[in-house]
Write a protein that holds these residues in place. Structure first.
Motif, PDB file in Angstrom:
ATOM      1  N   VAL A  32       0.845  -1.199   0.000  1.00 12.29           N
ATOM      2  CA  VAL A  32       0.000   0.000   0.000  1.00 12.29           C
ATOM      3  C   VAL A  32       0.878   1.245   0.000  1.00 12.29           C
ATOM      4  O   VAL A  32       0.644   2.200  -0.744  1.00 12.29           O
ATOM      5  CB  VAL A  32      -0.950   0.016   1.225  1.00 12.29           C
ATOM      6  CG1 VAL A  32      -1.619   1.375   1.377  1.00 12.29           C
ATOM      7  CG2 VAL A  32      -2.010  -1.077   1.099  1.00 12.29           C
ATOM      8  N   LYS A  33       1.912   1.199   0.811  1.00 14.25           N
ATOM      9  CA  LYS A  33       2.836   2.337   0.903  1.00 14.25           C
ATOM     10  C   LYS A  33       3.468   2.619  -0.463  1.00 14.25           C
ATOM     11  O   LYS A  33       3.504   3.767  -0.929  1.00 14.25           O
ATOM     12  CB  LYS A  33       3.913   2.026   1.937  1.00 14.25           C
ATOM     13  CG  LYS A  33       4.957   3.109   2.106  1.00 14.25           C
ATOM     14  CD  LYS A  33       5.887   2.797   3.280  1.00 14.25           C
ATOM     15  CE  LYS A  33       6.993   3.809   3.400  1.00 14.25           C
ATOM     16  NZ  LYS A  33       8.221   3.385   2.719  1.00 14.25           N
ATOM     17  N   ARG A  34       3.949   1.570  -1.120  1.00 12.30           N
ATOM     18  CA  ARG A  34       4.579   1.736  -2.446  1.00 12.30           C
ATOM     19  C   ARG A  34       3.574   2.323  -3.444  1.00 12.30           C
ATOM     20  O   ARG A  34       3.892   3.213  -4.222  1.00 12.30           O
ATOM     21  CB  ARG A  34       5.090   0.375  -2.962  1.00 12.30           C
ATOM     22  CG  ARG A  34       6.174  -0.237  -2.116  1.00 12.30           C
ATOM     23  CD  ARG A  34       7.432   0.618  -2.121  1.00 12.30           C
ATOM     24  NE  ARG A  34       8.058   0.645  -3.437  1.00 12.30           N
ATOM     25  CZ  ARG A  34       8.697   1.703  -3.945  1.00 12.30           C
ATOM     26  NH1 ARG A  34       8.785   2.812  -3.240  1.00 12.30           N
ATOM     27  NH2 ARG A  34       9.234   1.664  -5.139  1.00 12.30           N
ATOM     28  N   MET A  38       4.071   6.037  -5.171  1.00 11.14           N
ATOM     29  CA  MET A  38       4.281   6.169  -6.609  1.00 11.14           C
ATOM     30  C   MET A  38       3.233   7.068  -7.276  1.00 11.14           C
ATOM     31  O   MET A  38       3.407   7.461  -8.406  1.00 11.14           O
ATOM     32  CB  MET A  38       4.363   4.793  -7.251  1.00 11.14           C
ATOM     33  CG  MET A  38       5.744   4.183  -6.948  1.00 11.14           C
ATOM     34  SD  MET A  38       6.046   2.605  -7.717  1.00 11.14           S
ATOM     35  CE  MET A  38       5.308   1.493  -6.589  1.00 11.14           C
ATOM     36  N   GLN A  39       2.194   7.379  -6.511  1.00 12.76           N
ATOM     37  CA  GLN A  39       1.220   8.355  -7.031  1.00 12.76           C
ATOM     38  C   GLN A  39       1.554   9.763  -6.547  1.00 12.76           C
ATOM     39  O   GLN A  39       0.784  10.691  -6.743  1.00 12.76           O
ATOM     40  CB  GLN A  39      -0.187   8.024  -6.541  1.00 12.76           C
ATOM     41  CG  GLN A  39      -0.697   6.673  -6.988  1.00 12.76           C
ATOM     42  CD  GLN A  39      -2.067   6.403  -6.382  1.00 12.76           C
ATOM     43  OE1 GLN A  39      -3.012   7.124  -6.648  1.00 12.76           O
ATOM     44  NE2 GLN A  39      -2.152   5.378  -5.559  1.00 12.76           N
ATOM     45  N   GLY A  40       2.678   9.891  -5.845  1.00 15.98           N
ATOM     46  CA  GLY A  40       3.071  11.210  -5.344  1.00 15.98           C
ATOM     47  C   GLY A  40       2.261  11.652  -4.140  1.00 15.98           C
ATOM     48  O   GLY A  40       2.111  12.850  -3.879  1.00 15.98           O
ATOM     49  N   PHE A  45       4.883   5.829   7.165  1.00 20.11           N
ATOM     50  CA  PHE A  45       4.693   4.470   7.679  1.00 20.11           C
ATOM     51  C   PHE A  45       5.245   4.373   9.102  1.00 20.11           C
ATOM     52  O   PHE A  45       6.337   4.851   9.384  1.00 20.11           O
ATOM     53  CB  PHE A  45       5.421   3.485   6.761  1.00 20.11           C
ATOM     54  CG  PHE A  45       5.493   2.089   7.307  1.00 20.11           C
ATOM     55  CD1 PHE A  45       4.381   1.270   7.312  1.00 20.11           C
ATOM     56  CD2 PHE A  45       6.683   1.598   7.832  1.00 20.11           C
ATOM     57  CE1 PHE A  45       4.447  -0.023   7.827  1.00 20.11           C
ATOM     58  CE2 PHE A  45       6.758   0.309   8.345  1.00 20.11           C
ATOM     59  CZ  PHE A  45       5.636  -0.498   8.342  1.00 20.11           C
ATOM     60  N   THR A  46       4.487   3.768   9.996  1.00 18.06           N
ATOM     61  CA  THR A  46       4.977   3.619  11.377  1.00 18.06           C
ATOM     62  C   THR A  46       4.681   2.216  11.904  1.00 18.06           C
ATOM     63  O   THR A  46       3.661   1.626  11.569  1.00 18.06           O
ATOM     64  CB  THR A  46       4.362   4.708  12.299  1.00 18.06           C
ATOM     65  OG1 THR A  46       4.871   4.517  13.625  1.00 18.06           O
ATOM     66  CG2 THR A  46       2.844   4.632  12.339  1.00 18.06           C
ATOM     67  N   VAL A  98      -1.217   8.329   7.065  1.00 15.88           N
ATOM     68  CA  VAL A  98      -0.336   7.592   7.966  1.00 15.88           C
ATOM     69  C   VAL A  98      -0.735   6.118   7.963  1.00 15.88           C
ATOM     70  O   VAL A  98      -1.910   5.790   8.169  1.00 15.88           O
ATOM     71  CB  VAL A  98      -0.382   8.169   9.398  1.00 15.88           C
ATOM     72  CG1 VAL A  98       0.463   7.323  10.347  1.00 15.88           C
ATOM     73  CG2 VAL A  98       0.097   9.620   9.411  1.00 15.88           C
ATOM     74  N   LEU A  99       0.241   5.265   7.694  1.00 14.80           N
ATOM     75  CA  LEU A  99       0.006   3.822   7.667  1.00 14.80           C
ATOM     76  C   LEU A  99       0.619   3.208   8.916  1.00 14.80           C
ATOM     77  O   LEU A  99       1.819   3.359   9.149  1.00 14.80           O
ATOM     78  CB  LEU A  99       0.667   3.201   6.429  1.00 14.80           C
ATOM     79  CG  LEU A  99       0.265   3.785   5.070  1.00 14.80           C
ATOM     80  CD1 LEU A  99       1.097   3.140   3.961  1.00 14.80           C
ATOM     81  CD2 LEU A  99      -1.231   3.576   4.806  1.00 14.80           C
ATOM     82  N   ALA A 100      -0.187   2.540   9.718  1.00 11.35           N
ATOM     83  CA  ALA A 100       0.313   1.958  10.966  1.00 11.35           C
ATOM     84  C   ALA A 100       0.288   0.436  10.907  1.00 11.35           C
ATOM     85  O   ALA A 100      -0.777  -0.163  10.757  1.00 11.35           O
ATOM     86  CB  ALA A 100      -0.520   2.454  12.144  1.00 11.35           C
ATOM     87  N   ASP A 101       1.471  -0.157  11.023  1.00  7.94           N
ATOM     88  CA  ASP A 101       1.565  -1.613  11.104  1.00  7.94           C
ATOM     89  C   ASP A 101       1.361  -1.987  12.562  1.00  7.94           C
ATOM     90  O   ASP A 101       2.283  -1.894  13.356  1.00  7.94           O
ATOM     91  CB  ASP A 101       2.929  -2.087  10.596  1.00  7.94           C
ATOM     92  CG  ASP A 101       3.008  -3.609  10.504  1.00  7.94           C
ATOM     93  OD1 ASP A 101       2.087  -4.296  10.985  1.00  7.94           O
ATOM     94  OD2 ASP A 101       4.006  -4.111   9.954  1.00  7.94           O
ATOM     95  N   ARG A 102       0.189  -2.378  12.893  1.00 12.22           N
ATOM     96  CA  ARG A 102      -0.330  -2.575  14.255  1.00 12.22           C
ATOM     97  C   ARG A 102      -0.624  -1.214  14.887  1.00 12.22           C
ATOM     98  O   ARG A 102       0.114  -0.268  14.737  1.00 12.22           O
ATOM     99  CB  ARG A 102       0.628  -3.347  15.158  1.00 12.22           C
ATOM    100  CG  ARG A 102       0.861  -4.788  14.722  1.00 12.22           C
ATOM    101  CD  ARG A 102       1.684  -5.536  15.774  1.00 12.22           C
ATOM    102  NE  ARG A 102       1.831  -6.949  15.452  1.00 12.22           N
ATOM    103  CZ  ARG A 102       0.883  -7.842  15.682  1.00 12.22           C
ATOM    104  NH1 ARG A 102      -0.252  -7.452  16.247  1.00 12.22           N
ATOM    105  NH2 ARG A 102       1.046  -9.104  15.361  1.00 12.22           N
TER     106      ARG A 102
END
Lengths: 229, 257
Positions: A32-34, A38-40, A45-46, A98-102
């Motif tokens: 998802v982050k990538r 890539m869409q600017g 990511f945390t 903001v993307l949170a892994d857990r």
């Protein structure tokens, strides 16, 4: 605490992923982050348990096995608060995705399994906003266990839930611990409106579904970096 | 009288095991807390009570890291609150509770009241803080040494030649001038303590008087607590069997492990 409630300039979006170890959630959030990068799009990511300040404390405590369920819970919440106040909350206000892994639900599940009162833990994390989307990567317990344990990894003491005294064998302890965590997740699923992803499918299929949901829920172009040149 | 928690409590503690007494002395820096605790300890030990001193920021778990973070002033408010709470929980579980279990009189140099007041004055949500410290055991007695800010300033200057950055509340930005900030900050803390006094019903001691007079007042107030212990003993004399030798050995092993 009141810091989250008094601010109105919360224009960013928070996406969290939850699931057992071995559910594949980290792979999915990375993709998802990538995709967003890539869409600017302004994306950050945390990860759970990653703040420098308290890493040294947990390391020390873990080595000496000084931690009880209560101090374990408080140390992890301190770690989370440090990241929340320093990064997550300022970035949300600055318009980031903001993307949170857990996220805090990991603590709800683990701390409750360790015997902390659910009401106490929920209040503890009261300063942290609810995510705009929470994906829960659901796999049968056996699948998750097989993915993690097939390589006979060196399981860490707390990771295996050894502090609970469930079994003297780390692998058996890990199995029982994960089963209990899965039960807790099931209780949280409805209450916090998790978006359940069937994580037994291929990486590509899951990612397609996740991207669809994000695309439908968020106005992605509005999060693009402004071109300054 | 059996112990209870303020709120939700913490797992793994059997309250009825806690035979000792928890006595808390609260007050600002310069209020004479440590002098009074030393005097009380002497007095209690002379009378044959096993006594232990505990305080804040002394835990093995986060004590050093907390000091470092404090020196650099790098913690955000919630993080700071939680760091202190973790430190307190560690003290509670590793020092206070084992001592209470062993029947000690625990003299606490500050307790959750100071921690809560500091957090609330810095903008923390009251209900959040109260739930956070719901893990704590309700003390058997709390004495708040109340001292006029003017007197506090004098005592602090005498002892350390300068005011402490944190005790002056310099981190909140009440004033760039340290003395002004100190007065404003101590006023806020005292107001908070007044509210807590109504809520938790602790005893306010006029700390502007001489150490000897204050010590006498504290002793007479603690006397009744001690009677409570003795009475309890008389009631229990026949009921409580002596611990078996093997359990004593196991405890010793656990204590030295």
């Amino acid at each position: 605490m009141n810091i989250t409630n008094t601010q109105t300039d919360n224009v960013g979006k928070l996406i969290a992923v939850e699931g057992l170890d071995g559910s594949g959630k980290s792979t999915q959030i990375y993709l998802v982050k990538r995709w967003l990068e890539m869409q600017g799009i302004k994306v950050f990511f945390t990860e759970w348990n990653s703040s420098e300040l308290v890493k040294s404390v947990t390391r020390k405590g873990k080595k000496k096995q000084l931690l009880t369920p209560t101090t374990f819970s408080l140390i992890h919440c301190t770690d989370f608060a440090d990241r929340y106040e320093r990064q997550i909350w300022p970035l949300l206000r600055a318009g980031y995705i903001v993307l949170a892994d857990r996220y805090k639900y990991t603590a709800f599940a683990r701390d409750t399994v360790r015997g902390c009162s659910p009401a106490w833990v929920t209040n503890l994390y009261g300063f942290a906003k609810e995510p705009d989307i929470t994906f829960f990567f659901k796999v049968p317990l056996k699948t998750a266990l097989d993915r993690i344990l097939s390589g006979r990894p060196q399981l860490k003491y707390f990771e295996a839930g050894m502090d609970l005294g469930l079994s003297a064998d780390p692998y058996e302890s890990f199995r029982i611990f994960q089963a209990r965590i899965l039960q807790q997740y099931a209780a949280l699923e409805q209450k916090y409106h998790f978006h359940v992803i069937n994580a037994t499918r291929s990486v590509e299929e899951q990612q397609r579904e996740v991207r669809e949901i994000i695309g439908a829920r968020l106005d992605l172009p509005s999060f693009k970096r402004r071109n300054v040149s | 009288m059996s112990k209870r928690f303020f709120g939700e409590g913490m797992p793994g503690i059997n309250l009825s095991d806690l035979r000792g007494k928890l006595i808390v002395i609260e007050g600002a820096d310069g209020s004479g807390r440590s002098t009074q605790i030393d005097l009380l300890k002497d007095w209690l030990e002379r009378r044959g009570h096993a006594t232990i001193n505990v305080g804040l920021n002394r835990s093995n778990l986060v004590g050093r890291q907390l000091q470092r973070a404090k020196d650099g002033n790098i913690l955000s408010p919630t993080t700071r609150s939680l760091f202190y709470a973790a430190d307190f929980a560690d003290q509670l579980e590793n020092a206070i509770i084992p001592a209470l279990r062993a029947g000690f009189l625990v003299l606490a140099d500050r307790y959750i009241y100071t921690l809560m007041a500091r957090d609330i004055v810095r903008g923390a949500d009251r209900a959040w803080v109260e739930s956070l410290y719901g893990i704590a055991i309700v003390p058997d007695a709390v004495f708040y040494l109340r001292v006029l800010p003017r007197v506090l300033v004098e005592r602090n200057f005498e002892k350390k030649v300068q005011l402490d950055y944190w005790e002056a509340g310099m981190d909140i930005g009440l004033s760039r001038d340290m003395l002004t900030s100190f007065f404003k900050y101590q006023k806020l803390i005292q107001t908070e303590f007044q509210l807590m006094q109504q809520r938790y019903g602790f005893e306010v001691i006029n700390g502007n008087r001489s150490p000897r007079v204050i010590a006498q007042e504290l002793q007479s107030r603690i006397e009744s607590l001690l009677e409570d212990i003795l009475q309890h003993d008389r009631q229990d004399e026949t009921a409580v069997p002596l611990p078996s030798l093997s359990s004593i050995t196991q405890e010793n092993i656990a204590a030295h492990a």
